[in-house]
Design an enzyme around this catalytic site. Structure first.
Site, PDB file in Angstrom:
ATOM      1  N   ASP A  30       0.856  -1.187   0.000  1.00  0.00           N
ATOM      2  CA  ASP A  30       0.000   0.000   0.000  1.00  0.00           C
ATOM      3  C   ASP A  30       0.890   1.234   0.000  1.00  0.00           C
ATOM      4  OD1 ASP A  30      -3.239   0.413   0.943  1.00  0.00           O
ATOM      5  OD2 ASP A  30      -1.928   2.162   1.037  1.00  0.00           O
ATOM      6  N   LYS A  35      -0.844   2.958   7.256  1.00  0.00           N
ATOM      7  CA  LYS A  35      -1.542   1.671   7.153  1.00  0.00           C
ATOM      8  C   LYS A  35      -0.572   0.506   7.204  1.00  0.00           C
ATOM      9  CE  LYS A  35      -5.544   2.575   4.469  1.00  0.00           C
ATOM     10  NZ  LYS A  35      -6.008   2.760   3.112  1.00  0.00           N
ATOM     11  N   LEU A 150     -17.663  -9.020  -0.363  1.00  0.00           N
ATOM     12  CA  LEU A 150     -17.685  -8.998   1.104  1.00  0.00           C
ATOM     13  C   LEU A 150     -18.496  -7.826   1.658  1.00  0.00           C
ATOM     14  CD1 LEU A 150     -15.666  -6.628   2.327  1.00  0.00           C
ATOM     15  CD2 LEU A 150     -13.925  -8.251   1.684  1.00  0.00           C
ATOM     16  N   LEU A 254     -34.863  -6.054   3.527  1.00  0.00           N
ATOM     17  CA  LEU A 254     -36.163  -5.372   3.450  1.00  0.00           C
ATOM     18  C   LEU A 254     -36.389  -4.561   4.718  1.00  0.00           C
ATOM     19  CD1 LEU A 254     -38.762  -7.825   1.834  1.00  0.00           C
ATOM     20  CD2 LEU A 254     -37.671  -5.820   0.835  1.00  0.00           C
ATOM     21  N   GLY A 257     -36.023   2.296   6.591  1.00  0.00           N
ATOM     22  CA  GLY A 257     -35.453   3.229   7.558  1.00  0.00           C
ATOM     23  C   GLY A 257     -34.851   4.411   6.825  1.00  0.00           C
ATOM     24  N   GLY A 261     -26.081   3.470   2.714  1.00  0.00           N
ATOM     25  CA  GLY A 261     -24.928   4.346   2.525  1.00  0.00           C
ATOM     26  C   GLY A 261     -23.701   3.477   2.373  1.00  0.00           C
ATOM     27  N   CYS A 264     -19.868   1.522  -0.969  1.00  0.00           N
ATOM     28  CA  CYS A 264     -20.155   0.684  -2.144  1.00  0.00           C
ATOM     29  C   CYS A 264     -21.482   1.007  -2.810  1.00  0.00           C
ATOM     30  CB  CYS A 264     -20.123  -0.788  -1.764  1.00  0.00           C
ATOM     31  SG  CYS A 264     -18.485  -1.327  -1.303  1.00  0.00           S
ATOM     32  N   LYS A 327     -23.215   1.632   8.927  1.00  0.00           N
ATOM     33  CA  LYS A 327     -23.938   0.467   9.422  1.00  0.00           C
ATOM     34  C   LYS A 327     -23.208  -0.026  10.660  1.00  0.00           C
ATOM     35  CE  LYS A 327     -21.918  -3.420   6.918  1.00  0.00           C
ATOM     36  NZ  LYS A 327     -22.207  -4.480   5.988  1.00  0.00           N
TER      37      LYS A 327
HETATM   38  C1  UDX Z   1     -22.382  -4.044   0.125  1.00  0.00           C
HETATM   39  C2  UDX Z   1     -22.807  -5.426  -0.393  1.00  0.00           C
HETATM   40  O1  UDX Z   1     -23.706  -6.029   0.525  1.00  0.00           O
HETATM   41  C3  UDX Z   1     -21.590  -6.283  -0.606  1.00  0.00           C
HETATM   42  O2  UDX Z   1     -21.960  -7.539  -1.137  1.00  0.00           O
HETATM   43  C4  UDX Z   1     -20.632  -5.571  -1.548  1.00  0.00           C
HETATM   44  O3  UDX Z   1     -19.469  -6.317  -1.718  1.00  0.00           O
HETATM   45  C5  UDX Z   1     -20.286  -4.190  -1.034  1.00  0.00           C
HETATM   46  O4  UDX Z   1     -21.470  -3.448  -0.779  1.00  0.00           O
HETATM   47  P1  UDX Z   1     -21.633  -3.103   2.511  1.00  0.00           P
HETATM   48  O5  UDX Z   1     -21.395  -1.785   1.856  1.00  0.00           O
HETATM   49  O6  UDX Z   1     -20.617  -3.627   3.479  1.00  0.00           O
HETATM   50  O7  UDX Z   1     -21.797  -4.255   1.408  1.00  0.00           O
HETATM   51  O8  UDX Z   1     -23.012  -2.981   3.301  1.00  0.00           O
HETATM   52  P2  UDX Z   1     -24.430  -3.678   3.293  1.00  0.00           P
HETATM   53  O9  UDX Z   1     -24.515  -4.652   4.389  1.00  0.00           O
HETATM   54  O10 UDX Z   1     -24.831  -4.123   1.941  1.00  0.00           O
HETATM   55  O11 UDX Z   1     -25.340  -2.432   3.726  1.00  0.00           O
HETATM   56  C6  UDX Z   1     -25.413  -1.278   2.881  1.00  0.00           C
HETATM   57  C7  UDX Z   1     -26.319  -0.212   3.470  1.00  0.00           C
HETATM   58  O12 UDX Z   1     -27.673  -0.619   3.355  1.00  0.00           O
HETATM   59  C8  UDX Z   1     -26.095   0.095   4.945  1.00  0.00           C
HETATM   60  O13 UDX Z   1     -26.118   1.498   5.101  1.00  0.00           O
HETATM   61  C9  UDX Z   1     -27.275  -0.558   5.638  1.00  0.00           C
HETATM   62  O14 UDX Z   1     -27.621   0.090   6.822  1.00  0.00           O
HETATM   63  C10 UDX Z   1     -28.363  -0.402   4.573  1.00  0.00           C
HETATM   64  N1  UDX Z   1     -29.452  -1.402   4.667  1.00  0.00           N
HETATM   65  C11 UDX Z   1     -29.186  -2.726   4.545  1.00  0.00           C
HETATM   66  C12 UDX Z   1     -30.773  -0.967   4.843  1.00  0.00           C
HETATM   67  O15 UDX Z   1     -31.044   0.236   4.923  1.00  0.00           O
HETATM   68  N2  UDX Z   1     -31.770  -1.901   4.891  1.00  0.00           N
HETATM   69  C13 UDX Z   1     -31.530  -3.232   4.782  1.00  0.00           C
HETATM   70  O16 UDX Z   1     -32.500  -4.006   4.834  1.00  0.00           O
HETATM   71  C14 UDX Z   1     -30.194  -3.660   4.600  1.00  0.00           C
END
Ligand code: UDX
Length: 437
Positions: A30, A35, A150, A254, A257, A261, A264, A327
């Site tokens: 990196d 890091k 992931l 589902l 809320g 965010g 990704c 999250k």
């Molecule tokens: C996501 C994908 O799940 C993953 O497969 C990909 O590789 C990268 O992007 P991540 O960004 O870690 O992963 O978070 P994820 O668990 O998907 O949650 C994304 C956002 O959605 C969070 O802000 C979470 O709070 C929100 N969320 C999730 C909801 O608002 N409602 C839900 O039912 C599920």
């Protein structure tokens, strides 16, 4: 196998540690000296459950090292590219400069027969272009695209036993030599039954964009239903339970809320739209514009609810925000709905205090104007309203009676619909969820 992992952020650091855990000799590379120093000392430079324990475990075997020197890639046979592809400033498209820079820096150290494996989320067409760039320098190196799925907060588990492996190779053929190499890299999960699919480059790249678009759509679908429930006086959480029992729909993702965010979903759906536009297929993805708009409306809705619950004006109101990370089980505040709501409330005159078990340092770098309080109880003291915006376990378990003794006015907005309204109301609180009566 001897493996390099280029880019040691949320994706690469976990990938490097997990590859060592699978038995390979790994060097993580990196450009960020901090890091590299942290990882070399077996400390995780960000919060990811289980990562630090894993770093300690594998480093004691001597199979994992970290460096800023790209020359350390020389002599390895597989090189993973795990650098970020953030959204370009002021545009929907992804910024590929880190992927391009990493590939260019790696190319001179490649030997004939080496395999470069892209894991970063990229617009379709990138793999083919990078293969060309790499082969200009080392004509006998190969490139495969192996997207990462992931989830932050579950990254170690998701990497050690992924629910699928996708290998994108130039001709999409099982017989391509990269397939055998990747099968050896992932021998352990494959043995454990992880399904693997071999595709052409474009399909592999699109699998990732499509998966994230589907997840974002699912969340915005239920949030759109929440808007209708709000208008009709219905309960979106019961609606989700009921439709989720249909196996074709499923209850996961589902949860209505304040929306999605993170580093990704938001930027991936935007760069997907931008890329489809370049390909002349923009109409196919116009629905993602709506998915994005529904998602952003949830943040505005929460600010409106806060104003309402505070009696019509936010001026001078002391608001406590539980949760800053995008999250739970993460310290990542990139495009965090919680923080963006906190910042909007502050702009509109509220005095906002944010608490979070892991992400306050990151949050303070992004929004230095907010007040941060690491102690949850302290953060609640004297509050005119409490907003539950990131559903950490300790906030889900908050005792409404004890909390009522700390705040000035017992008013709570549940931005993730995870609290029991009956329990909170019985303890004297005014409770409002999202899409619930
Ligand atoms: C996501 C994908 O799940 C993953 O497969 C990909 O590789 C990268 O992007 P991540 O960004 O870690 O992963 O978070 P994820 O668990 O998907 O949650 C994304 C956002 O959605 C969070 O802000 C979470 O709070 C929100 N969320 C999730 C909801 O608002 N409602 C839900 O039912 C599920």
């Amino acid at each position: 196998m001897r493996i390099s992992v280029i880019g040691c952020g949320y994706l690469g650091a976990v990938h490097a540690a997990c590859m060592a855990k699978l038995g390979h000799d790994v060097v993580g590379i990196d450009v960020d000296e901090f890091k590299v120093a942290e990882l070399s000392a077996a400390r995780a430079p960000f919060f990811e459950p289980g990562l630090e324990e894993l770093l300690r475990e594998v480093q004691s075997t001597g199979r994992l090292t970290f460096t800023t020197d790209m020359a350390a890639a020389a002599g390895n046979s597989v090189h993973f590219i795990c650098v970020g592809t953030p959204q370009k400033k002021g545009e929907k498209a992804a910024d590929l400069s880190y992927v391009d820079a990493a590939s260019a820096a790696l190319a001179p150290y490649l030997a004939a027969g080496d395999l470069v494996v892209g894991k970063s989320t990229v617009p379709v067409g990138t793999a083919k272009r990078l293969a060309g760039l790499i082969q200009e320098v080392q004509p006998d190196a190969r490139l495969a695209w192996n997207p990462e799925f992931l989830r932050e907060g579950h990254a170690v588990q998701d990497t050690l036993s992924p629910d699928r492996l996708v290998y994108g190779v130039p001709d999409g053929s099982e017989d391509h030599e990269a397939v055998e190499v990747l099968d050896e890299v992932y021998a352990a999960p494959l043995l454990g039954g992880t399904p693997r699919l071999v595709t052409d480059y474009a399909t592999a790249e699109l699998v990732k964009s499509a998966a994230n678009s589907f997840l974002a759509t699912k969340i915005s679908f239920i949030n759109a239903m929440a808007e209708v429930c709000e208008a009709a006086g219905a309960d979106v959480t019961l609606l989700a339970d009921a439709i989720g029992l249909d196996e074709r729909i499923g209850r996961k993702f589902l949860n209505a809320g304040i929306g999605f965010g993170g580093g990704c979903l938001p930027k991936d759906i935007r760069s997907f739209m931008a890329r489809a536009g370049e390909l002349g297929a923009d109409q196919a993805l116009t629905f993602l514009r709506e998915v994005d708009a529904i998602n952003m409306r949830r943040r505005t809705k929460m600010v409106e609810l806060a104003r309402e619950i505070c009696g019509g004006s936010l001026l001078g109101q002391r608001i406590t925000v539980l949760g800053a990370a995008f999250k739970p089980n993460s310290d990542d505040v990139r495009d965090s709905p919680a923080l963006s709501i906190a910042a909007q409330l502050q702009l509109q005159g509220a005095v906002v205090t944010v608490t979070d078990p892991e992400s306050l340092a990151n949050a303070a770098r992004r929004f230095p104007e907010l007040n941060y309080q690491p102690d949850m109880e302290e953060s609640l003291r004297g509050a005119d309203a409490v907003l539950m915006l990131t559903e950490w376990q300790q906030y889900r378990e908050l005792d409404p009676h004890a909390a009522a003794g700390l705040v000035r006015s017992p008013r709570i907005l549940d931005g993730r619909n995870v609290l029991d309204p009956g329990k909170w109301r019985a303890a004297g609180w005014t409770y409002r969820g999202m899409g619930r009566p």
